[in-house]
Motif scaffolding. Structure first.
Motif: not given
Length: 266
Positions: A31-40, A214-219, A221-233
């Motif tokens: 049950q993983v969900s995320f979305a990626i904008p163009p050029r990211q 990357c600008e964003r990172v999906a972490v 673990q064992q098939g699940k998305l545990v955290e969605l991180l923003q990467v700063d400058q």
């Protein structure tokens, strides 16, 4: 998430992928969900077996989907990918030696996708893409075994780029390379994304690599998305989950004092 969803070039919705049957069934992706904008540049990070590469392979049409949806430009992807899909989306695999035909020259490796898609300006495109990946022309008629690991991965990247796609799926693109060469290839990929306005989906077990790229990172673990991180400058992430903090430590190398400090505070 809604903003990303509206303009997403790739969207993954409630994705579930199972391997095996009955009591031996494993939820590779749960049950993983995320979305990626163009050029990211979007990263999927986690240890072996976390499901990150399975998601990438599903996007490429190499693994089945049990539940949920994969969308490209808002349109659901069908089980059988079309030629148009492969013109728009290309994949770079982890091991360039395994992914390149050993009895084909660099020239033939690069010409083949052009022939399949009916391009006529084969010569010009091969010269152009070799320049893009900084591969000297003298390598054009050599075989993969005559190249170094870094050169082979440049050929693999060139093959992915030769159809002028908009999206690259990158499966641990530097993990099979010597440490000294890894940075070269990562810098090349960063430059290509800027020059060609590409969208990246990058899989790695190394949070440092993903944070650099990357600008964003999906972490995962064992098939699940545990955290969605923003990467700063500055390339920093600020994880909240204990698992992500451990991944962060692992990517910084073994430091006993730091690890003991983490254990004490957890």
């Amino acid at each position: 998430m809604t903003d990303h969803q509206e303009q997403a070039v790739i969207a993954v919705k409630d994705l579930a992928i199972y391997f095996g049957r009955g009591e031996h069934q494993v939820k590779a992706v749960d049950q993983v969900s995320f979305a990626i904008p163009p050029r990211q540049s979007f990263g999927l990070v986690g240890e072996s077996g976390s499901g990150k590469s399975t998601i990438l392979r599903a996007l490429a049409g190499l693994d089945h989907v049990d539940q949920g949806q994969l969308l490209l430009d808002g349109e659901p992807l069908q089980i059988k990918r079309t030629k148009a899909f492969y013109k728009k989306v290309q994949m770079v695999f982890q091991d360039p030696y395994a992914s390149l035909h050993p009895r084909h020259t660099v020239d033939k490796i690069l010409a083949e996708p052009l022939a399949i898609h009916g391009f006529k300006d084969i010569e010009q495109r091969i010269i152009k893409v070799m320049d893009q990946v900084a591969l000297p022309h003298k390598f054009r008629f050599r075989y993969p075994h005559q190249l170094s690991g870094g050169q082979r991965q440049r050929v693999a990247i060139a093959r992915a780029l030769i159809l002028e796609p908009e999206i690259l799926l990158l499966d641990e693109p530097t993990s099979a390379l010597d440490v000294s060469i890894q940075a070269e290839v990562l810098n090349l990929l960063n430059r290509l994304r800027a020059e060609l306005s590409l969208t990246y989906v990058l899989v790695s077990h190394d949070l440092a690599v993903v944070s650099y790229m990357c600008e964003r990172v999906a972490v995962m673990q064992q098939g699940k998305l545990v955290e969605l991180l923003q990467v700063d400058q500055d390339g920093k992430t600020y994880p909240k989950q204990a698992y992500t903090k451990q991944l962060n430590l692992a990517s910084q190398g073994y430091d006993r004092a730091r690890i003991e400090q983490f254990i004490d505070h957890d």
